[in-house]
Design an enzyme around this catalytic site. Structure first.
Site, PDB file in Angstrom:
ATOM      1  CB  SER A  88      -0.942   0.004   1.213  1.00 39.51           C
ATOM      2  OG  SER A  88      -1.851  -1.066   1.142  1.00 39.51           O
TER       3      SER A  88
ATOM      4  CG  ASP B  48       2.338  -2.960   9.307  1.00 37.72           C
ATOM      5  OD1 ASP B  48       2.183  -2.188  10.259  1.00 37.72           O
ATOM      6  OD2 ASP B  48       2.133  -4.186   9.382  1.00 37.72           O
TER       7      ASP B  48
ATOM      8  CG  ASP C  97       4.264  -4.444   3.201  1.00 41.09           C
ATOM      9  OD1 ASP C  97       4.380  -4.988   4.309  1.00 41.09           O
ATOM     10  OD2 ASP C  97       3.171  -4.306   2.622  1.00 41.09           O
TER      11      ASP C  97
ATOM     12  CG  ASP D 234       5.623  -6.125   8.103  1.00 43.54           C
ATOM     13  OD1 ASP D 234       5.863  -5.998   9.322  1.00 43.54           O
ATOM     14  OD2 ASP D 234       4.493  -6.408   7.670  1.00 43.54           O
TER      15      ASP D 234
ATOM     16  CE  LYS E  16      -5.703  -0.632   0.922  1.00 37.05           C
ATOM     17  NZ  LYS E  16      -4.292  -0.313   1.202  1.00 37.05           N
TER      18      LYS E  16
ATOM     19  CE1 TYR F 204      -7.880  -4.200   1.361  1.00 28.85           C
ATOM     20  CE2 TYR F 204      -6.872  -5.370   3.186  1.00 28.85           C
ATOM     21  CZ  TYR F 204      -6.772  -4.486   2.128  1.00 28.85           C
ATOM     22  OH  TYR F 204      -5.561  -3.899   1.840  1.00 28.85           O
TER      23      TYR F 204
END
Length: 619
Positions: free
Chosen positions: A90, A101, A103, A158, A219, A228
């Site tokens: 995202s 988060d 990524d 992450d 979303k 989702y």
């Protein structure tokens, strides 16, 4: 002579018409509503994240140099080795909400290994970041996607790793270059696929700002409607992004609001299983497996295939089953009806984002899948494993002819209990709430973001050792007599032509036994049970503030008619009078020593369980 217009995607665009004043106004109204819904973060937070990513870039370069020095490589190789941070998910798509988060992938040259990453990166992070900046750091090296879960100054990362079969990774490296895939193993290929898909997707949309506005809206809508999450059989964030990107390709000059309105009708009436493709598939000499139902039989069974645009092309929605497909299409139709009314001024954008009614209205019957463990770490991995397998139970239930819909809720509910003996644990596993810790709030799995749970859930337990605690106070916060559970709910809708007698004990028992044979399951520390309940018996903590638990309907008092001599007793349309009589008679025979009142109560309980779904064999 007119300049030929570029074709976006695999087919010509439907319309190149510029937006009207009304559409521009509707887009502004949509953006304002998304801001009210908290989907945009403050500029200061964006700047903070950008600064942290710059720090991580410096740390990545130092990490690579550190490993090179440790391996006694020549200074010339150390100086040119490089190293790079790539974002994906995202954040890379630019459609993330505050608190999401980030990524992040560390890309290193060939002489740096994954073992080096988990051995040296934590200490380098601690050395190079300011004192106290690291609020949490938890490596999960054996996961399906190995990561270091990191919280720096309130921002979650992450941190993933891959290495390339090249000697130098410059900052300007283009990860879309397919030649970089040469020599990579499956884990390395999987890790690199994240930023490659995100970069390729952004390259394939006509207007990035329009795409991001529309994706934020879709979303939020999908999350509010509880459709989702890839693990539980719905599209995940990237899959929803690819769907929005396809609509953007069909309307290259449209506003975000128009894309949202077109989205529901185009995707809701798509000719599935025709795949959603953002570009034609490509071949490459490395011969990786790509999605192709003409070659691979398993690909033929994908019900709503959404194919990633980067080589090797993969199906991002292989977990979607008959029920989730049905629910998605229903929700798309509902969304289309709402946006039609928004277009005519009869509704507002906020109406699109109304929350689901999964617990308050949609179902009368539910199955509860309750996993439990005697320590927090043991439960994190065990619940992640169970989450990855619950959809298999749903598939089994879908084959039951009496069930029209078996819908898994897309989040698990984590609870902490205080149990002093086995009987109390058994009561908890049957849904009793009196032993729940009074000072610990029930949370959902998506808000906890436990890295061990998520790592196991993403890949089952195929590559992750499920850890167990010792039942005493540990570093993970486990307390004496602590019992930790995660509950998943499956809403059941009966087929119209079915009787109310429904027995799913065989499917439930087979699924439970299969999970308890898993390599990481440890008897006495990991527990699993399946029970049935009705909407009016659901625990209060599954309802949000302002929601009300359904109440039990009052029985209508029937006026009994005098029997006609010689006439047989009639049945209602489900034969329930005979069923009640048989059930009462059986219970009376089997419980001869208890009072008449208790026998009648037990008979009512047995009828109620049979009507819900038989679960006595699961105990």
């Amino acid at each position: 002579m007119a300049v030929p217009q570029r074709q976006w995607g695999t087919t010509p665009s439907i319309s190149w018409t510029p937006p009207t004043e009304k559409e521009i106004l509707q887009n502004e109204e949509l953006t304002d509503e998304l801001k009210r819904q908290g989907q945009y973060e403050a500029p200061s937070e964006t700047e903070k994240k950008q600064a942290l990513l710059i720090q991580l870039q410096k740390i990545a370069v130092e990490f690579v140099k550190h490993v090179c020095r440790k391996n006694n490589l020549p200074q010339s190789i150390i100086d040119s080795a490089g190293g790079r941070i790539c974002t994906y998910g995202s954040y890379r798509l630019g459609a993330y909400a505050p608190g999401s988060d980030i990524d992040t992938l560390v890309v290193a040259p060939r002489h740096v290994t994954r073992d080096d990453f988990f051995e040296h990166m934590p200490s380098i992070l601690e050395r190079m970041l300011p004192p106290g900046a690291i609020e949490e750091m938890k490596p999960v090296p054996e996961a399906y996607v190995p990561i270091i879960k990191l919280v720096i100054s309130g921002t979650d990362f992450d941190l993933n790793f891959t290495r390339l079969a090249i000697s130098s990774v410059p900052f300007e490296l283009d990860v879309k270059d397919t030649n970089l895939l040469r020599g990579l193993d499956d884990r390395e290929l999987r890790a690199l696929n994240g930023p490659r898909v995100a970069d390729e997707l952004m390259h394939l949309v006509p207007q990035k700002k329009t795409f991001r506005t529309a994706l934020r809206a879709i979303k939020l809508w999908a999350q509010r409607r509880a459709i989702y999450g890839n693990i539980v059989g719905f599209p995940g964030g990237v899959a929803w992004g690819m769907l929005v990107a396809r609509v953007c390709q069909l309307y290259p000059q449209a506003t975000g609001s128009v894309i949202v309105m077109k989205f529901f009708r185009i995707i809701g009436r798509w000719n599935w299983p025709q795949p959603i493709l953002l570009k034609e598939s490509e071949d490459h000499p490395i011969q990786a497996r790509v999605w192709n139902p003409r070659i691979y039989p398993t690909d033929k069974y994908h019900l709503m295939p959404i194919i990633t645009p980067a080589y090797p092309a993969m199906c991002a929605t292989h977990n979607i089953g008959p029920t989730t497909k049905k629910i998605i299409i229903q929700e798309l139709e509902r969304g289309g009806d709402i946006t039609d009314k928004i277009s005519f001024g009869k509704l507002q954008w906020k109406d699109l984002f109304n929350k689901h009614t999964y617990f308050t209205k949609d179902y009368k019957y539910y199955l509860r899948i309750i996993s439990g463990s005697t320590s927090k770490d043991a439960q994190a991995s065990w619940s992640g494993f169970v989450e990855s397998k619950v959809r298999l139970l749903v598939q089994s239930l879908e084959s039951q002819g009496s069930i029209a819909v078996a819908r898994l809720f897309n989040k698990g509910f984590t609870r902490e209990h205080r149990c002093t003996d086995e009987n109390e644990r058994t009561a908890v596993l049957h849904g009793e709430m009196q032993y729940q810790a009074a000072n610990v709030k029930t949370e959902t799995t998506d808000t906890i973001k436990d890295p061990l749970h998520n790592a196991v859930a993403q890949g089952g337990a195929d590559a992750t050792a499920m850890t167990n605690g010792n039942g005493q106070i540990t570093q993970d916060g486990t307390e004496p007599h602590g019992f930790y559970t995660t509950t998943y709910y499956i809403g059941i809708e009966l087929a119209q032509d079915s009787t109310k007698k429904l027995d799913v004990s065989e499917q439930s028992r087979d699924w439970k036994e299969q999970q308890c044979r898993a390599a990481g399951y440890e008897e006495g520390r990991n527990f699993l049970n399946i029970t049935a309940t009705r909407s009016y018996d659901l625990p209060l903590d599954v309802f949000a503030l302002g929601e009300e638990r359904p109440t039990r309907a009052k029985k209508k008092t029937a006026i009994k008619k005098a029997p006609v001599p010689g006439q047989k007793r009639s049945l209602d349309h489900n034969g329930m009078e005979v069923w009640r009589a048989i059930a009462a008679a059986e219970l009376t025979k089997s419980i001869p020593t208890v009072s008449k009142e208790r026998r009648h109560a037990d008979a009512r309980c047995r009828i109620r369980l049979r009507l819900r779904m038989t679960s006595n064999d699961l105990e």
